[in-house]
Design a protein around this motif. Structure first.
Motif, PDB file in Angstrom:
ATOM      1  N   THR A 139      21.703  48.722 -62.653  1.00 19.41           N
ATOM      2  CA  THR A 139      21.077  49.635 -63.726  1.00 19.41           C
ATOM      3  C   THR A 139      20.690  50.999 -62.854  1.00 19.41           C
ATOM      4  O   THR A 139      20.622  52.052 -63.637  1.00 19.41           O
ATOM      5  N   SER A 142      24.092  52.410 -64.342  1.00 20.36           N
ATOM      6  CA  SER A 142      24.300  51.967 -65.784  1.00 20.36           C
ATOM      7  C   SER A 142      23.086  52.282 -66.671  1.00 20.36           C
ATOM      8  O   SER A 142      22.073  52.141 -66.198  1.00 20.36           O
ATOM      9  N   SER A 143      23.329  52.257 -67.958  1.00 16.29           N
ATOM     10  CA  SER A 143      22.333  52.279 -68.691  1.00 16.29           C
ATOM     11  C   SER A 143      21.966  50.938 -69.594  1.00 16.29           C
ATOM     12  O   SER A 143      23.257  50.569 -70.260  1.00 16.29           O
ATOM     13  N   SER A 144      20.849  50.263 -69.572  1.00 12.52           N
ATOM     14  CA  SER A 144      20.885  49.118 -70.180  1.00 12.52           C
ATOM     15  C   SER A 144      19.678  49.090 -71.229  1.00 12.52           C
ATOM     16  O   SER A 144      18.758  49.426 -70.678  1.00 12.52           O
ATOM     17  N   SER A 151      14.392  49.622 -64.434  1.00 11.86           N
ATOM     18  CA  SER A 151      15.601  50.570 -63.904  1.00 11.86           C
ATOM     19  C   SER A 151      15.223  51.820 -63.192  1.00 11.86           C
ATOM     20  O   SER A 151      15.543  52.135 -62.080  1.00 11.86           O
ATOM     21  N   GLY A 205      26.080  38.495 -70.369  1.00  5.43           N
ATOM     22  CA  GLY A 205      26.427  39.275 -69.338  1.00  5.43           C
ATOM     23  C   GLY A 205      27.788  38.986 -68.982  1.00  5.43           C
ATOM     24  O   GLY A 205      28.480  39.860 -68.438  1.00  5.43           O
ATOM     25  N   ALA A 208      29.764  41.547 -71.260  1.00  7.11           N
ATOM     26  CA  ALA A 208      29.736  42.951 -70.776  1.00  7.11           C
ATOM     27  C   ALA A 208      30.309  43.134 -69.194  1.00  7.11           C
ATOM     28  O   ALA A 208      30.760  44.274 -69.157  1.00  7.11           O
ATOM     29  N   THR A 209      30.511  42.177 -68.328  1.00  6.29           N
ATOM     30  CA  THR A 209      31.136  42.412 -67.099  1.00  6.29           C
ATOM     31  C   THR A 209      32.675  42.402 -67.260  1.00  6.29           C
ATOM     32  O   THR A 209      33.350  41.375 -67.749  1.00  6.29           O
ATOM     33  N   ASP A 242      28.947  43.567 -58.740  1.00  5.28           N
ATOM     34  CA  ASP A 242      28.575  43.514 -60.271  1.00  5.28           C
ATOM     35  C   ASP A 242      29.747  43.401 -60.890  1.00  5.28           C
ATOM     36  O   ASP A 242      29.868  43.313 -62.167  1.00  5.28           O
ATOM     37  N   LEU A 245      30.858  45.973 -63.545  1.00  4.94           N
ATOM     38  CA  LEU A 245      30.077  46.648 -64.392  1.00  4.94           C
ATOM     39  C   LEU A 245      29.569  48.015 -64.213  1.00  4.94           C
ATOM     40  O   LEU A 245      29.518  48.852 -65.257  1.00  4.94           O
TER      41      LEU A 245
END
Length: 253
Positions: A139, A142-144, A151, A205, A208-209, A242, A245
């Motif tokens: 995070t 990245s933006s979650s 984050s 997950g 998204a990965t 990751d 990601l």
């Protein structure tokens, strides 16, 4: 002779998940290991698995009195530290509009404040040319949705680590971080999930990965120990573990 024979290692948050993976590898490599946790069930399971080869200590990463007591225990049991892995962390999911002050304080107290003062109190025990590895998070790059506070805690931890890397250059102590993405751990990094919620979290997950799967504890462990012992010309860095990601790699993976 094990790969880590003669090394003294402390794993903060080492009684389950990724921290336990690191502790197990260190013990298997004949290091002298002390690991901490707070959950009584996890502490007992860690003792059953690793004692007497490792010291398992109850310590709340958010409690400064516990941190001071931990420093005394480390001095007594190990005499010093060659490798410190700061892995304790908590997370909660909520959109910004729904974050409570209690949840905010809880995450910052453990993930940022706790990590800062743990290192501060243990720093006199870390040997010159030793190393520190923090567990941050993907995070950071990245933006979650729903992870604003979490984050923020991990970004703070990375910034602290980079300043610390600069301050510790005269002692030859390297400071780095491993940033996991979706990793297959018992809690998935989010406490209190039902089995159905865990399965859904894994599905999200995986989707998204870019590598279309979760990482394993072993894959994170290898990155942590690489930075801790092998990356002798590396400091102030964060390695993403990751599956692509954080870099937003394309679907061709």
């Amino acid at each position: 002779m094990g790969a880590y024979e003669g090394k003294r290692a402390v794993v903060i948050g080492g009684t389950h998940g990724m921290g336990m993976g690191v502790a197990e590898e260190l013990v298997a490599g004949d290091a002298r290991v002390l690991l901490t946790g707070r959950n009584e069930r996890n502490l007992e399971e860690a003792r059953a698995k690793l004692a007497p080869k490792a010291h398992v200590v109850r310590a709340d990463a958010a409690d400064l009195a516990d941190i001071d007591a931990l420093a005394a225990t480390v001095r007594e049991q190990l005499g010093g530290i060659d490798f410190l892995h700061v892995n304790a962390g908590v997370s909660g999911l909520a959109p910004v509009a729904e974050v409570t002050e209690e949840a905010y304080d809880w995450m910052f107290d453990v993930n940022a404040k706790g990590a800062f003062f743990t290192v501060q109190r243990l720093l006199p025990l870390i040997a010159d040319h030793g190393s520190i590895v923090f567990t941050t998070s993907v995070t950071n790059v990245s933006s979650s949705a729903g992870m604003s506070v979490y984050s923020g805690t991990k970004a703070a931890l990375l910034s602290f680590g980079r300043v610390l890397a600069s301050e510790l250059l005269p002692r030859g102590i390297r400071v780095n971080a491993v940033a996991p993405g979706f990793i297959d751990t018992p809690s998935m990094g989010v406490p209190g999930l039902t089995e159905e919620q865990r399965e859904e979290f894994m599905r999200v997950g995986d989707a998204a990965t870019p590598m279309r799967r979760h990482g394993t504890i072993a894959e994170v462990t290898r990155a942590v120990l690489f930075l801790g012992f092998e990356a002798t010309f590396t400091s102030g860095q964060e390695i993403l573990v990751d599956g692509g990601l954080g870099l937003g790699l394309g679907s061709e993976l």
